[in-house]
Enzyme design. Structure first.
Site, PDB file in Angstrom:
ATOM      1  CG  ASP A 154      26.697 150.440 -23.393  1.00 10.10           C
ATOM      2  OD1 ASP A 154      27.539 151.261 -22.965  1.00 10.10           O
ATOM      3  OD2 ASP A 154      25.728 150.767 -24.103  1.00 10.10           O
ATOM      4  CB  CYS A 190      47.690 169.550 -15.832  1.00 13.52           C
ATOM      5  SG  CYS A 190      47.730 169.812 -17.615  1.00 13.52           S
TER       6      CYS A 190
END
EC number: 1.11.1.27
Length: 224
Positions: free
Chosen positions: A139, A46
């Protein structure tokens, strides 16, 4: 399990982050957005992933893309871990990254968005967040979803390449072929008639001859 499918609108959730509280639609605004989760703070893979994401943040910003990370760790943990990420990158070890990290301590968002990895669990046996990438358009709809297991780090250069493809094909009647990168020739979509293609692509449309005799492999230089 709940989750998001291509074309689904992003839920307008509220969350605590390293940069304060957000409402997701307000955070996105009119931009493209990348929401990516990781299993835990203070873990090796990570750290390399968010380090690379931080290095590439200016490139995503140039493309009008906002980035936001997520895991089940707390905001204080995210901030402390940010020092390690910056140090890994060879930068000043400050409690700030070029994008916020969501603290989803109760796993509410991870469950809602289908981000949990059933094979990776914490010391209490609770599932951790997987390495998920969601890309949303202006959108607010999901344009791409990628799910990696905990053992496999993501390639953020590939995610940047995908953004280039998504943005190009959102506004031009083209598709990007295998291994495409920005500047390479693209494919004319099969639904576009030849005469219209010639008008839309003044740099030329080139059709590859095939044994089938079908004229579906049509290339054109990448349009502006």
């Amino acid at each position: 399990m709940p989750g998001l499918l291509l074309g689904d609108e992003a839920p307008n959730f509220e969350a605590d982050t390293t940069q304060g509280g957000i409402r997701f639609h307000d955070f996105l605004g009119d931009s493209w957005g990348i929401l990516f989760s990781h299993p835990r703070d203070f873990t090796p893979v990570c750290t390399t992933e968010l380090g690379r994401a931080a290095k590439l943040a200016p490139e995503f910003s140039k493309r009008n893309v906002k980035m936001i990370a997520l895991s089940i760790d707390s905001v204080p943990d995210h901030l402390a871990w940010s020092k390690d990420i910056n140090a890994y990158n060879g930068d000043q070890p400050v409690e700030k990254l070029p994008f916020p990290i969501i603290a989803d301590k109760d796993r509410e968002l991870a469950v809602k968005l289908g981000m949990l990895d059933p094979d990776e669990r914490d010391k209490d046996g609770m599932p951790l967040t997987a390495r998920v990438v969601f890309i949303f358009g202006p959108d607010k709809k999901l344009k791409l979803s990628i799910l990696y297991p905990a053992t496999t780090g993501r390639n953020f250069d590939e995610i940047l390449r995908v953004v280039d493809s998504l943005q190009l094909t959102a506004y031009k009647k083209v598709a990007t072929p295998v291994d495409w990168k920005c500047g390479d020739s693209v494919m004319v979509v099969p639904t576009l008639p030849d005469e219209e293609a010639k008008k839309l692509f003044p740099k030329g449309v080139f059709t590859k001859d095939l044994p089938s005799g079908k004229k579906y492999l049509r290339y054109t230089p990448q349009p502006e």
